[in-house]
Design a protein around this motif. Structure first.
Motif, PDB file in Angstrom:
ATOM      1  N   TYR A 140       0.035  -5.986  15.139  1.00  0.00           N
ATOM      2  CA  TYR A 140       0.017  -4.875  15.376  1.00  0.00           C
ATOM      3  C   TYR A 140       0.907  -4.707  16.589  1.00  0.00           C
ATOM      4  O   TYR A 140       0.790  -5.426  17.701  1.00  0.00           O
ATOM      5  CB  TYR A 140      -1.381  -4.283  15.912  1.00  0.00           C
ATOM      6  CG  TYR A 140      -1.416  -2.770  16.333  1.00  0.00           C
ATOM      7  CD1 TYR A 140      -0.651  -1.710  15.714  1.00  0.00           C
ATOM      8  CD2 TYR A 140      -2.230  -2.243  17.034  1.00  0.00           C
ATOM      9  CE1 TYR A 140      -0.631  -0.488  16.113  1.00  0.00           C
ATOM     10  CE2 TYR A 140      -2.579  -0.946  17.575  1.00  0.00           C
ATOM     11  CZ  TYR A 140      -1.576  -0.142  16.997  1.00  0.00           C
ATOM     12  OH  TYR A 140      -1.687   1.220  17.455  1.00  0.00           O
ATOM     13  N   ASN A 190      -4.071  -5.203  10.441  1.00  0.00           N
ATOM     14  CA  ASN A 190      -2.719  -4.669  10.426  1.00  0.00           C
ATOM     15  C   ASN A 190      -1.562  -5.847  10.665  1.00  0.00           C
ATOM     16  O   ASN A 190      -1.643  -6.366  11.693  1.00  0.00           O
ATOM     17  CB  ASN A 190      -2.672  -3.534  11.868  1.00  0.00           C
ATOM     18  CG  ASN A 190      -1.030  -2.955  11.949  1.00  0.00           C
ATOM     19  OD1 ASN A 190      -0.303  -3.295  11.256  1.00  0.00           O
ATOM     20  ND2 ASN A 190      -1.328  -2.031  12.751  1.00  0.00           N
ATOM     21  N   PRO A 191      -0.487  -5.909   9.766  1.00  0.00           N
ATOM     22  CA  PRO A 191      -0.493  -5.163   8.621  1.00  0.00           C
ATOM     23  C   PRO A 191      -0.915  -5.736   6.986  1.00  0.00           C
ATOM     24  O   PRO A 191      -0.986  -5.125   6.168  1.00  0.00           O
ATOM     25  CB  PRO A 191       0.948  -5.200   8.547  1.00  0.00           C
ATOM     26  CG  PRO A 191       1.281  -6.545   8.987  1.00  0.00           C
ATOM     27  CD  PRO A 191       0.532  -6.927   9.945  1.00  0.00           C
ATOM     28  N   GLN A 192      -1.669  -6.953   7.255  1.00  0.00           N
ATOM     29  CA  GLN A 192      -1.791  -7.636   5.878  1.00  0.00           C
ATOM     30  C   GLN A 192      -2.949  -7.065   5.171  1.00  0.00           C
ATOM     31  O   GLN A 192      -3.175  -7.559   3.859  1.00  0.00           O
ATOM     32  CB  GLN A 192      -1.861  -8.987   6.092  1.00  0.00           C
ATOM     33  CG  GLN A 192      -0.751  -9.692   6.589  1.00  0.00           C
ATOM     34  CD  GLN A 192      -0.789 -11.014   7.040  1.00  0.00           C
ATOM     35  OE1 GLN A 192      -1.583 -11.506   8.142  1.00  0.00           O
ATOM     36  NE2 GLN A 192      -0.009 -12.016   6.626  1.00  0.00           N
ATOM     37  N   TRP A 343       3.382 -10.141  -1.761  1.00  0.00           N
ATOM     38  CA  TRP A 343       2.557  -9.001  -0.962  1.00  0.00           C
ATOM     39  C   TRP A 343       1.127  -9.213  -1.371  1.00  0.00           C
ATOM     40  O   TRP A 343       0.736  -9.785  -1.982  1.00  0.00           O
ATOM     41  CB  TRP A 343       2.784  -7.676  -1.521  1.00  0.00           C
ATOM     42  CG  TRP A 343       2.846  -7.512  -3.056  1.00  0.00           C
ATOM     43  CD1 TRP A 343       1.633  -7.191  -3.700  1.00  0.00           C
ATOM     44  CD2 TRP A 343       3.770  -7.886  -3.997  1.00  0.00           C
ATOM     45  NE1 TRP A 343       1.884  -7.268  -5.210  1.00  0.00           N
ATOM     46  CE2 TRP A 343       3.305  -7.529  -5.135  1.00  0.00           C
ATOM     47  CE3 TRP A 343       5.004  -8.576  -3.835  1.00  0.00           C
ATOM     48  CZ2 TRP A 343       3.887  -7.737  -6.397  1.00  0.00           C
ATOM     49  CZ3 TRP A 343       5.639  -8.515  -4.964  1.00  0.00           C
ATOM     50  CH2 TRP A 343       5.198  -8.264  -6.244  1.00  0.00           C
ATOM     51  N   PHE A 351      -2.159  -0.160   5.408  1.00  0.00           N
ATOM     52  CA  PHE A 351      -0.813  -1.021   5.315  1.00  0.00           C
ATOM     53  C   PHE A 351      -0.899  -1.956   4.298  1.00  0.00           C
ATOM     54  O   PHE A 351      -2.014  -2.312   3.702  1.00  0.00           O
ATOM     55  CB  PHE A 351      -0.525  -1.416   6.674  1.00  0.00           C
ATOM     56  CG  PHE A 351      -0.466  -0.795   7.886  1.00  0.00           C
ATOM     57  CD1 PHE A 351       0.588   0.153   8.091  1.00  0.00           C
ATOM     58  CD2 PHE A 351      -1.536  -0.931   8.810  1.00  0.00           C
ATOM     59  CE1 PHE A 351       0.493   0.917   9.003  1.00  0.00           C
ATOM     60  CE2 PHE A 351      -1.464  -0.088   9.747  1.00  0.00           C
ATOM     61  CZ  PHE A 351      -0.328   0.859   9.994  1.00  0.00           C
ATOM     62  N   SER A 353       1.304  -5.427   3.282  1.00  0.00           N
ATOM     63  CA  SER A 353       2.199  -6.306   4.062  1.00  0.00           C
ATOM     64  C   SER A 353       3.254  -6.941   2.890  1.00  0.00           C
ATOM     65  O   SER A 353       2.800  -7.383   2.017  1.00  0.00           O
ATOM     66  CB  SER A 353       1.525  -7.284   4.664  1.00  0.00           C
ATOM     67  OG  SER A 353       2.540  -8.171   5.298  1.00  0.00           O
ATOM     68  N   THR A 376       8.928   1.024   8.925  1.00  0.00           N
ATOM     69  CA  THR A 376       8.680   0.318  10.227  1.00  0.00           C
ATOM     70  C   THR A 376       9.621  -0.488  10.455  1.00  0.00           C
ATOM     71  O   THR A 376      10.122  -1.423   9.482  1.00  0.00           O
ATOM     72  CB  THR A 376       7.205  -0.215  10.218  1.00  0.00           C
ATOM     73  OG1 THR A 376       6.236   0.541   9.965  1.00  0.00           O
ATOM     74  CG2 THR A 376       7.035  -1.025  11.662  1.00  0.00           C
ATOM     75  N   THR A 381       6.266  -6.416  13.624  1.00  0.00           N
ATOM     76  CA  THR A 381       4.918  -7.210  13.684  1.00  0.00           C
ATOM     77  C   THR A 381       4.813  -8.553  14.168  1.00  0.00           C
ATOM     78  O   THR A 381       3.997  -9.107  14.140  1.00  0.00           O
ATOM     79  CB  THR A 381       4.634  -7.286  11.736  1.00  0.00           C
ATOM     80  OG1 THR A 381       5.567  -8.083  11.242  1.00  0.00           O
ATOM     81  CG2 THR A 381       4.496  -5.760  11.309  1.00  0.00           C
ATOM     82  N   ASN A 392       9.058 -10.139   7.175  1.00  0.00           N
ATOM     83  CA  ASN A 392       7.814  -9.399   6.838  1.00  0.00           C
ATOM     84  C   ASN A 392       8.107  -8.104   7.222  1.00  0.00           C
ATOM     85  O   ASN A 392       8.884  -7.462   8.145  1.00  0.00           O
ATOM     86  CB  ASN A 392       6.781  -9.706   8.092  1.00  0.00           C
ATOM     87  CG  ASN A 392       5.296  -9.025   7.864  1.00  0.00           C
ATOM     88  OD1 ASN A 392       5.040  -7.927   8.682  1.00  0.00           O
ATOM     89  ND2 ASN A 392       4.748  -9.282   6.717  1.00  0.00           N
ATOM     90  N   ARG A 394       6.255  -4.023   6.738  1.00  0.00           N
ATOM     91  CA  ARG A 394       5.186  -3.335   6.939  1.00  0.00           C
ATOM     92  C   ARG A 394       5.402  -1.998   6.070  1.00  0.00           C
ATOM     93  O   ARG A 394       6.116  -0.974   6.570  1.00  0.00           O
ATOM     94  CB  ARG A 394       4.626  -2.960   8.276  1.00  0.00           C
ATOM     95  CG  ARG A 394       3.115  -2.418   8.269  1.00  0.00           C
ATOM     96  CD  ARG A 394       2.716  -2.130   9.792  1.00  0.00           C
ATOM     97  NE  ARG A 394       3.194  -0.886  10.298  1.00  0.00           N
ATOM     98  CZ  ARG A 394       2.754  -0.399  11.571  1.00  0.00           C
ATOM     99  NH1 ARG A 394       2.124  -1.107  11.981  1.00  0.00           N
ATOM    100  NH2 ARG A 394       3.725   0.544  11.918  1.00  0.00           N
ATOM    101  N   ALA A 396       3.578   1.585   4.742  1.00  0.00           N
ATOM    102  CA  ALA A 396       2.474   2.395   5.409  1.00  0.00           C
ATOM    103  C   ALA A 396       2.426   3.703   4.129  1.00  0.00           C
ATOM    104  O   ALA A 396       3.375   4.643   4.364  1.00  0.00           O
ATOM    105  CB  ALA A 396       2.939   3.220   6.665  1.00  0.00           C
TER     106      ALA A 396
END
Length: 428
Positions: A140, A190-192, A343, A351, A353, A376, A381, A392, A394, A396
């Motif tokens: 996060y 967050n985020p996975q 993913w 989220f 990821s 993002t 992250t 990576n 993220r 949303a």
């Protein structure tokens, strides 16, 4: 589907030509789509509008124990709000303090107190040569911004399917007295969207820190944020596990109703041991006379009890689930088998990821933005905004409408394909 890496240069160039034509068509539409932050949608906010009606000028604003919520007092929250949040956090009521609207604010203050006054009599961190925090990654961004703000050195701890790499966590915590804390989002991370396994939680509770003032910053932000009724992750309660291990002072547990009622107008809570709470209360008496009791009462009267929260979150899930599934469906349909990204399909949280080929994330996000989709920032992250693999991203899905989400997902996969092809061509 044939993996992109198995295609010839000529096949990749031909594929790229067709994808670029589609990309230019999308770009020409002048879209403005936002998948940058985990904001609840208008439909989700509308679920809590009844909260605006439970209190009015004709209603008694006195609590069950006689406290007048309109007046001063009640430093650590009204009893009913403590019970509501304690039940949601699965802890005893006596282990809870109710704060204002933001758990992030509570986390910031908790770090700030340790910096200026120390923890339970230990040396204030500001007087130490070195203070370090462990940061499970990807993680996060706002956690990392707090520790960066205070000049705390952050150490990356890779996430695994069962939570942070606990061998590394144990090594750092048990051997280095400069390690004072670890950030954790233990459920639907967050985020996975990963939930810590039973063994991971047991190992956290049985850490043997070299620093007496080491604390686990357990941000259980998504404790009731399931997407499915029949498939839900379960998380062991950390406070009770620490107590069993004789380490009851080792954890601060945070939560709020920010993504349950109204973000920015919810209520936040911290659960901890009696010793930790007594110290926090002693400093709160200087900082405030008490937080918004009227808002606390509003939440209690609207939800009733934790079962009211559970039923309310089922309505949230009905709105969120199709959005998550729409994005996952596009990823699987368009990218499955191409070996240019991976993913995780989460069972809750906010989220999705996505990991691109190494060295592609920043370019993918930039390409999506050029076509009208804001995401993002790549690297967000990771501490200091630096993803060592630049992979990576993220996603949303909560805020856009289902129609917008369909277009956004198409822009994203187009961007992934184009950037990945360029990467493969550059390696030939």
């Amino acid at each position: 589907m044939t993996a992109y890496k198995d295609l010839s240069r000529e096949e990749l160039l031909e594929l790229k030509s067709g994808l670029e034509a589609r990309y230019e068509e999308v770009k020409a539409k002048g879209l403005k789509l936002d998948m940058s932050r985990g904001k609840p949608s208008v439909e989700q906010l509308n679920l809590s509008m009844g909260m605006m009606d439970v209190l009015h000028s004709g209603v008694d604003l006195t609590c069950a124990d006689g406290v007048d919520c309109r007046n001063y007092g009640g430093l650590d929250g009204i009893a009913e709000a403590k019970q509501l949040l304690a039940d949601m956090m699965e802890v005893p009521r006596d282990n809870v303090i109710i704060f204002g609207n933001s758990s992030l604010n509570v986390m910031y203050d908790t770090v700030a107190r340790a910096m200026t006054h120390g923890v339970l009599g230990s040396t204030p961190w500001c007087k130490l040569d070195k203070v370090k925090f462990l940061c499970p990654v990807p993680g996060y961004d706002r956690h990392f911004l707090i520790t960066e703000h205070f000049g705390i050195e952050m150490i990356n701890i890779p996430m695994t399917p069962t939570g942070p790499d606990m061998d590394l966590v144990e090594k750092y915590v048990n051997e280095d007295p400069a390690v004072k804390g670890i950030w954790c989002v233990p459920k639907y991370s967050n985020p996975q969207g990963i939930t810590y396994s039973d063994e991971t939680v047991y190992r956290f509770a049985n850490l043997n820190p070299a620093a007496e003032d080491f604390r686990i910053y357990w941000d259980n932000a998504y404790c009731v944020h399931h997407l499915y009724e029949d498939k839900q992750d379960y998380l062991i309660e950390i406070l009770s596990e620490c107590k069993k291990a004789g380490r009851q002072d080792m954890v601060y547990k945070f939560s709020s109703t920010s993504k349950i009622s109204f973000p920015g107008s919810g209520i936040a809570a911290l659960a901890a041991s009696e010793a930790n709470l007594n110290e926090i209360r002693s400093m709160m008496t200087i900082q405030t006379i008490g937080h918004d009791k009227v808002n606390q009462l509003r939440h209690v009267r609207f939800f009733g009890d934790v079962h009211g929260i559970v039923q309310h979150m089922k309505k949230h899930a009905d709105i969120m689930r199709p959005k998550f599934e729409a994005v996952i469906d596009v990823l699987e349909r368009e990218l499955g088998g191409l070996e240019i990204g991976s993913w995780i399909k989460p069972l809750g949280g906010y989220f999705i990821s996505f990991d691109s080929m190494e060295g592609c994330a920043k370019e993918i996000v930039a390409k999506a933005k050029e076509a009208g989709l804001v995401m993002t920032g790549a690297g967000a992250t990771y501490p200091y905004g630096k993803d060592p693999h630049d992979s990576n991203i993220r996603i949303a899905p909560s805020y856009p409408t289902p129609e917008e989400l369909s277009v956004a997902a198409d822009i994203f996969v187009l961007s992934v394909k184009l950037v990945s092809i360029d990467k493969l061509l550059s390696q030939m």
